[in-house]
Design an enzyme around this catalytic site. Sequence first.
Site, PDB file in Angstrom:
ATOM      1  N   GLU A  51     -43.651   1.069  16.497  1.00 42.54           N
ATOM      2  CA  GLU A  51     -43.067   0.370  17.642  1.00 42.54           C
ATOM      3  C   GLU A  51     -43.631  -1.032  17.822  1.00 42.54           C
ATOM      4  O   GLU A  51     -42.920  -1.941  18.273  1.00 42.54           O
ATOM      5  CB  GLU A  51     -43.278   1.190  18.924  1.00 42.54           C
ATOM      6  CG  GLU A  51     -42.482   2.468  18.996  1.00 42.54           C
ATOM      7  CD  GLU A  51     -43.202   3.676  18.428  1.00 42.54           C
ATOM      8  OE1 GLU A  51     -42.691   4.798  18.592  1.00 42.54           O
ATOM      9  OE2 GLU A  51     -44.299   3.497  17.825  1.00 42.54           O
ATOM     10  N   PHE A 113     -45.001  15.994  29.419  1.00 42.00           N
ATOM     11  CA  PHE A 113     -45.202  15.675  28.003  1.00 42.00           C
ATOM     12  C   PHE A 113     -44.607  14.297  27.692  1.00 42.00           C
ATOM     13  O   PHE A 113     -43.466  13.999  28.018  1.00 42.00           O
ATOM     14  CB  PHE A 113     -44.543  16.745  27.135  1.00 42.00           C
ATOM     15  CG  PHE A 113     -44.621  16.451  25.657  1.00 42.00           C
ATOM     16  CD1 PHE A 113     -45.843  16.466  24.988  1.00 42.00           C
ATOM     17  CD2 PHE A 113     -43.477  16.132  24.941  1.00 42.00           C
ATOM     18  CE1 PHE A 113     -45.914  16.181  23.631  1.00 42.00           C
ATOM     19  CE2 PHE A 113     -43.540  15.853  23.583  1.00 42.00           C
ATOM     20  CZ  PHE A 113     -44.761  15.866  22.924  1.00 42.00           C
ATOM     21  N   GLN A 114     -45.410  13.468  27.053  1.00 36.04           N
ATOM     22  CA  GLN A 114     -45.039  12.101  26.658  1.00 36.04           C
ATOM     23  C   GLN A 114     -44.563  11.262  27.853  1.00 36.04           C
ATOM     24  O   GLN A 114     -43.630  10.473  27.746  1.00 36.04           O
ATOM     25  CB  GLN A 114     -43.982  12.112  25.549  1.00 36.04           C
ATOM     26  CG  GLN A 114     -44.551  12.568  24.202  1.00 36.04           C
ATOM     27  CD  GLN A 114     -43.670  12.223  23.014  1.00 36.04           C
ATOM     28  OE1 GLN A 114     -42.455  12.092  23.125  1.00 36.04           O
ATOM     29  NE2 GLN A 114     -44.299  12.062  21.859  1.00 36.04           N
ATOM     30  N   LYS A 163     -34.583   9.947  30.890  1.00 32.56           N
ATOM     31  CA  LYS A 163     -33.605  10.533  29.971  1.00 32.56           C
ATOM     32  C   LYS A 163     -32.346  11.012  30.691  1.00 32.56           C
ATOM     33  O   LYS A 163     -31.232  10.868  30.168  1.00 32.56           O
ATOM     34  CB  LYS A 163     -34.247  11.692  29.197  1.00 32.56           C
ATOM     35  CG  LYS A 163     -33.335  12.243  28.111  1.00 32.56           C
ATOM     36  CD  LYS A 163     -34.025  13.274  27.247  1.00 32.56           C
ATOM     37  CE  LYS A 163     -33.096  13.765  26.140  1.00 32.56           C
ATOM     38  NZ  LYS A 163     -33.751  14.741  25.252  1.00 32.56           N
ATOM     39  N   MET A 467     -62.220 -16.031  10.316  1.00 29.39           N
ATOM     40  CA  MET A 467     -62.547 -16.841  11.490  1.00 29.39           C
ATOM     41  C   MET A 467     -63.796 -16.304  12.189  1.00 29.39           C
ATOM     42  O   MET A 467     -64.654 -17.073  12.639  1.00 29.39           O
ATOM     43  CB  MET A 467     -61.370 -16.884  12.465  1.00 29.39           C
ATOM     44  CG  MET A 467     -61.588 -17.823  13.639  1.00 29.39           C
ATOM     45  SD  MET A 467     -61.796 -19.560  13.127  1.00 29.39           S
ATOM     46  CE  MET A 467     -60.086 -20.082  13.057  1.00 29.39           C
TER      47      MET A 467
END
Length: 554
Positions: A51, A113-114, A163, A467
């Site tokens: 993602e 969940f999630q 959802k 760096m």
Amino acid sequence: MLLNGSEILVNTLLDEGVDIIFGYPGGSVLNIYDTLYKYEDRLRHVLTCHEQGAAHAADGYARATGKVGVCIATSGPGATNLVTGIATAYMDSIPMVAITGNVTTPLLGRDSFQEVDIVGITMPITKHNFIVRDVKELQDTIRKAFYIAKEGRPGPVLIDIPKDITAKMAEFEHKEALKVEANTKYITEKALENLATFINESKRPLIYAGGGIISAGASEALKNLAEKINAPVATSLMGIGSFPGDHELYTGMIGMHGTKASNLLATKSDLIIAIGSRFSDRVVSSKNHIKNAKIIQIDVDAAEINKNIKADAYIVGDVNSTLERLLPLVKENKNEEWIGKLKEFKALKAPKNHETYDLTPEFLFNKLNELTQGDAIISTEVGQHQMWTAINYKFMKPRTLLTSGGLGTMGYGLGASIGAKLAMPDKKVINIAGDGSFSMNAIELGTAVFNQAPVIVIILNNGCLGMVRQWQTLFYEGRFSNTTLNRGTDFVKLADAYGAKGFRVTEEEQLEDVLKEAFESKVPVVIDYMINKDKKVFPMVAPGAPISEIISEE
């Protein structure tokens, strides 16, 4: 017509002119992905490997085109994986709409969940964010999100959609996108005349141009002003490309890794004209470091006025409109003595480092300048290679440098290059990387190969976090704590494993042929360009030091 929430979402995206979205499916967005399947001939979905890659690709798409980039992820870890990409876009004022799924509305707030509160998480790193609890509000929410992302100072907006909202039905009718008008409310004649007075009285003006020039499409207006008053133009990292890199008035980047000309002129100037820029700590640490100069500032965001450096005069408003209206009030000026100083400072050459290396970044960029003539889109990761790019490549046009300036996001460049290449397939797109940064999101090579996006990745491979090692050398007495990598990764074999082409360059004689073959390739290319771990980026100013105190060699 009666549509479900997923169909409303996709149709509204089409109404907003979206042609590509970048994302990764999951349980909470399955209804959306089912609709995307039905609309695949009208709206292209690019499946990334992670993602974060989707967010960076949407960002790169937006920077290269000026349009809103769109990414999508599922709830929970899918949403949180977008956060770094959203923050990157926020810090650099990039228009993006991030769409996340969430658990159904009855399960919100129950540690389901999630489930995460992605609206709460992203509140500090978005211009605005929404959670849609009523399908009847979905279309207007999406339209507002695109308007907010584009209006004024651009930035990312997040829409969180539970959802069940994606399945519920509501009436839908196609509507035109909300029109974004330039912010000109405070561009008054009095304010313009005040700025013009400062400019007309100045004998040593310096224009400090930032990313706001590019966002506003004001590059032509900037050039007209600079040429009319014969003022040197220095840019921030984000402002690179806003002014032609080969123009006689261009002095290069200003600040910590700015050119001698830009930094020294800033300390000698009697007027700094800051346009679409914010005086970040990497540009100038204190007003005392530029105490000889009056400051005038033009910015669309009122929050940037007087935030870091106090301005003597300012205008809040659209940069392009301001410059166009300011130009007739400004007198032509040759500033011959000041231009003489400009030529003197530009002629200063950095002393040669006592070390000699077989391959150098400078040699690479000289060859890229020769072969591309500035006609390429360059993305970067973050680190030494980013600064070498900014210093050495001649950017001729806006929207040709895609780099994480404000957040400094390692792993940004590959995703951004894919977004840019898919948006502009006829352009050469090159990602300049370090071996440390590239390793963070190298998996997106799979995205590039699968989507036939023949980007070119050039890894300046020094076997370390360059760096950080440079800072450890200069400021930590050479204690190289966890910066030497030497992981033994064979990037040529890695490219081959993904279905890309891989090359390793160890001698100067190899480079031109490799680059020419890369430019003709129909698949992504990875070039492992081997450099010495002790090669440093100069010039440099120590953090907090005056920008005139330039370190040019060890």
